[in-house]
Design a protein around this motif. Sequence first.
Motif, mmCIF file in Angstrom:
data_model
loop_
_atom_site.group_PDB
_atom_site.id
_atom_site.type_symbol
_atom_site.label_atom_id
_atom_site.label_comp_id
_atom_site.label_asym_id
_atom_site.label_seq_id
_atom_site.Cartn_x
_atom_site.Cartn_y
_atom_site.Cartn_z
ATOM 1 N N THR A 1 29.926 15.991 12.392
ATOM 2 C CA THR A 1 29.106 17.082 12.925
ATOM 3 C C THR A 1 30.002 18.205 13.422
ATOM 4 O OG1 THR A 1 27.331 15.577 13.601
ATOM 5 C CG2 THR A 1 27.386 17.740 14.645
ATOM 6 N N ILE B 1 19.425 16.461 9.139
ATOM 7 C CA ILE B 1 19.081 17.497 10.107
ATOM 8 C C ILE B 1 18.042 16.986 11.103
ATOM 9 C CG2 ILE B 1 18.014 19.774 10.375
ATOM 10 C CD1 ILE B 1 19.300 20.535 7.705
ATOM 11 N N PHE C 1 26.824 17.526 8.949
ATOM 12 C CA PHE C 1 25.833 18.405 9.576
ATOM 13 C C PHE C 1 26.538 19.506 10.356
ATOM 14 C CE2 PHE C 1 22.988 19.183 13.354
ATOM 15 C CZ PHE C 1 22.082 19.979 12.665
#
Length: 230
Positions: free
Chosen positions: A100, A14, A80
């Motif tokens: 992502t 993060i 993520f």
Amino acid sequence: MGLIQSVKEEMAIIKERDAAIHSSMEVFLYPSFKVMLRYRVAHKLYLKKHYFLARWVSQRAVRKTGIEIHPGAQIGKGFFIDHGSGVIIGETTIIGDNVTLYQGVTLGGTGKEKGKRHPTLGSNIMIGAGAKVLGSCTIGDNCKIGAGSVVLENVPAGSTVVGVPGRVVKRINPDHPQDELDQIHYPDPVWEAITSLQHSNAEITNQLIDLEQKMRTSERAQKKQSQNAE
């Protein structure tokens, strides 16, 4: 992998991917952080065939984060979800490393398949906000899917996909994939098509004008010859 190591890895991911973070303590407030810790627990329960407990853990995570990850999904390292609200990941989804997702992404099924009915994603992939990847299609490594796109078919590695339905509009340099994984340099196939039509229309118009002028010149010449003959 132990719990402490999992927490450290999620925090590192993060902090690396989100430029808005200012302190390590903020990580504990992130929906992606919360949902991934619960997903790891739910996935272990799922693999041990404790299906009810696995879904119970995952559904509690949905209520807290707005992100729904089925405990049966397989997710690699470096995953993520930025912002995350509305993200849905189906049971038979397989996700590689360093992927992502942005808010509103769906990795879902078409409702017509059995068995492997959700997407398979390679590594180093970015999927923009609101994009939908549906069915048992495969997205190759180093791909990016534009915001709002709908992908229903396989995508070769190193591709940029935009539109509804999604179309490959660009292939990246495989030697430098990291240079291409952004969200602002997408080609616009609709605008390119409109521009091409405008150019074609302008060429046809100019050709018609030239032809009309030649016809008028020819008519004047014929009229003049006719008058001289008289």
